[in-house]
Design a protein around this motif. Structure first.
Motif, short mmCIF file in Angstrom:
data_model
loop_
_atom_site.label_atom_id
_atom_site.label_comp_id
_atom_site.label_asym_id
_atom_site.label_seq_id
_atom_site.Cartn_x
_atom_site.Cartn_y
_atom_site.Cartn_z
N VAL A 1 0.84 -1.21 0.00
CA VAL A 1 0.00 0.00 0.00
C VAL A 1 0.88 1.26 0.00
O VAL A 1 1.98 1.27 0.57
CB VAL A 1 -0.98 0.00 1.21
CG1 VAL A 1 -0.27 0.21 2.54
CG2 VAL A 1 -2.10 1.02 1.00
N GLU A 2 0.39 2.31 -0.68
CA GLU A 2 1.11 3.59 -0.76
C GLU A 2 0.10 4.72 -0.61
O GLU A 2 -1.10 4.51 -0.75
CB GLU A 2 1.80 3.73 -2.12
CG GLU A 2 2.94 2.73 -2.34
CD GLU A 2 3.46 2.76 -3.77
OE1 GLU A 2 4.70 2.77 -3.93
OE2 GLU A 2 2.65 2.77 -4.72
N GLY A 3 0.60 5.90 -0.41
CA GLY A 3 -0.28 7.08 -0.44
C GLY A 3 -0.22 7.90 0.83
O GLY A 3 0.52 7.58 1.76
N ARG A 4 -1.05 8.96 0.86
CA ARG A 4 -1.02 9.93 1.95
C ARG A 4 -1.40 9.32 3.30
O ARG A 4 -1.02 9.84 4.33
CB ARG A 4 -1.98 11.10 1.64
CG ARG A 4 -1.61 11.91 0.42
CD ARG A 4 -0.41 12.81 0.68
NE ARG A 4 -0.66 13.79 1.72
CZ ARG A 4 0.30 14.30 2.50
NH1 ARG A 4 1.54 13.90 2.38
NH2 ARG A 4 -0.02 15.20 3.41
N ASN A 5 -2.19 8.24 3.26
CA ASN A 5 -2.59 7.59 4.52
C ASN A 5 -1.78 6.32 4.77
O ASN A 5 -2.27 5.40 5.43
CB ASN A 5 -4.08 7.27 4.50
CG ASN A 5 -4.92 8.51 4.41
OD1 ASN A 5 -4.63 9.51 5.05
ND2 ASN A 5 -5.94 8.47 3.57
N PHE A 6 -0.57 6.31 4.22
CA PHE A 6 0.22 5.08 4.27
C PHE A 6 0.26 4.44 5.66
O PHE A 6 -0.03 3.25 5.83
CB PHE A 6 1.65 5.32 3.79
CG PHE A 6 2.54 4.16 4.11
CD1 PHE A 6 2.50 3.01 3.34
CD2 PHE A 6 3.37 4.18 5.23
CE1 PHE A 6 3.27 1.90 3.66
CE2 PHE A 6 4.14 3.06 5.55
CZ PHE A 6 4.09 1.94 4.78
N SER A 7 0.63 5.24 6.66
CA SER A 7 0.88 4.67 7.98
C SER A 7 -0.37 3.99 8.55
O SER A 7 -0.33 2.84 9.01
CB SER A 7 1.38 5.78 8.91
OG SER A 7 1.65 5.23 10.16
N GLN A 8 -1.51 4.70 8.45
CA GLN A 8 -2.78 4.16 8.94
C GLN A 8 -3.21 2.93 8.15
O GLN A 8 -3.63 1.93 8.73
CB GLN A 8 -3.86 5.22 8.70
CG GLN A 8 -4.36 5.91 9.93
CD GLN A 8 -5.38 6.95 9.51
OE1 GLN A 8 -5.02 7.96 8.88
NE2 GLN A 8 -6.63 6.71 9.83
N ASP A 9 -3.11 3.03 6.82
CA ASP A 9 -3.56 1.92 5.95
C ASP A 9 -2.70 0.67 6.19
O ASP A 9 -3.20 -0.44 6.31
CB ASP A 9 -3.49 2.32 4.47
CG ASP A 9 -4.52 3.38 4.11
OD1 ASP A 9 -5.41 3.66 4.95
OD2 ASP A 9 -4.44 3.94 3.00
N ASP B 1 -2.14 -9.89 -9.58
CA ASP B 1 -0.88 -9.39 -9.02
C ASP B 1 -0.67 -7.91 -9.28
O ASP B 1 0.40 -7.38 -9.07
CB ASP B 1 0.32 -10.25 -9.46
CG ASP B 1 0.68 -10.03 -10.91
OD1 ASP B 1 -0.12 -9.40 -11.65
OD2 ASP B 1 1.78 -10.47 -11.32
N GLU B 2 -1.74 -7.22 -9.72
CA GLU B 2 -1.61 -5.76 -9.86
C GLU B 2 -1.55 -5.13 -8.47
O GLU B 2 -2.01 -5.72 -7.48
CB GLU B 2 -2.79 -5.18 -10.65
CG GLU B 2 -4.09 -5.38 -9.93
CD GLU B 2 -5.26 -4.60 -10.51
OE1 GLU B 2 -5.08 -3.47 -10.97
OE2 GLU B 2 -6.37 -5.15 -10.47
N ILE B 3 -0.94 -3.94 -8.42
CA ILE B 3 -0.89 -3.20 -7.16
C ILE B 3 -1.82 -2.00 -7.34
O ILE B 3 -1.43 -0.99 -7.91
CB ILE B 3 0.54 -2.69 -6.86
CG1 ILE B 3 1.58 -3.79 -7.04
CG2 ILE B 3 0.59 -2.01 -5.49
CD1 ILE B 3 1.94 -4.58 -5.85
N PRO B 4 -3.07 -2.11 -6.88
CA PRO B 4 -3.99 -0.99 -7.08
C PRO B 4 -3.72 0.15 -6.11
O PRO B 4 -2.97 -0.01 -5.14
CB PRO B 4 -5.36 -1.62 -6.80
CG PRO B 4 -5.11 -2.86 -6.04
CD PRO B 4 -3.67 -3.23 -6.17
N ALA B 5 -4.36 1.30 -6.37
CA ALA B 5 -4.30 2.42 -5.43
C ALA B 5 -4.98 1.98 -4.12
O ALA B 5 -5.80 1.05 -4.12
CB ALA B 5 -5.02 3.62 -6.02
N ALA B 6 -4.64 2.68 -3.04
CA ALA B 6 -5.12 2.28 -1.71
C ALA B 6 -6.64 2.09 -1.67
O ALA B 6 -7.13 1.09 -1.14
CB ALA B 6 -4.68 3.30 -0.67
N GLU B 7 -7.38 3.06 -2.25
CA GLU B 7 -8.85 2.95 -2.19
C GLU B 7 -9.36 1.68 -2.85
O GLU B 7 -10.28 1.03 -2.35
CB GLU B 7 -9.50 4.16 -2.89
CG GLU B 7 -9.53 5.36 -2.01
CD GLU B 7 -10.63 6.34 -2.39
OE1 GLU B 7 -11.39 6.08 -3.34
OE2 GLU B 7 -10.70 7.38 -1.72
#
Ligand SMILES: [Fe+2]
Length: 146
Positions: free
Chosen positions: A30-38, A84-90
């Motif tokens: 997972v990546e993105g602005r909410n990385f730590s929480q996610d 095996d795709e890596i989707p956006a966090a949402e």
């Protein structure tokens, strides 16, 4: 134990296993602005589900069926499609909500079948798994709420 009970219980096991793997896979990637929480929430979910896998397999053994542990076999038994795709966090959370619904559906079918056959010990374990996955559904849905 009829082959029908074994099949339904193994499907619930395989769905649980693939859901665990999907949550762990997303925890890593997972990546993105909410990385730590996610990352933390996905960690909590995969750890909870993983902790149930061994008891689940042993419940299968106690009803004299073998526990599946080969990846191709788990894939064949499961109703969850993997990619095996890596989707956006949402999208990760949406995918997990969808997979979790499949887990809940197969756990529900297993519970009904076990209870109808008076296998209350295993049924009780499955009922607890339904509670746990209902809680995961709540957390996943709440994370996506705008
Ligand atoms: Fe980790």
């Amino acid at each position: 134990m009829t082959p029908e009970i074994g099949k339904i219980a193994k499907q619930a096991f395989a769905d649980t296993f693939l859901f665990y793997l999907q949550a762990h896979y997303y925890h890593w990637n997972v990546e993105g602005r909410n990385f730590s929480q996610d990352h933390k929430l996905l960690g909590k979910i995969y750890e909870e589900v993983f902790a149930s896998i061994d008891t689940f397999a042993e419940q299968l053994r106690s009803m004299s069926t073998y526990a599946p542990g080969v990846f191709d076999r788990l894939k064949e038994l499961s109703t969850i499609q993997q990619s095996d795709e890596i989707p956006a966090a949402e999208k990760m959370f949406q995918n997990l909500i969808d997979s979790n619904e499949k887990v809940l559906k197969s756990l529900g079918a297993a519970f009904d079948m076990l209870e109808a056959n008076h296998m209350h010990g295993f049924g009780n374990f499955i009922a607890e798994r339904i509670d746990a996955h209902s809680k995961h559904a709540w957390m996943l849905r709440s994370t996506l709420k705008k």
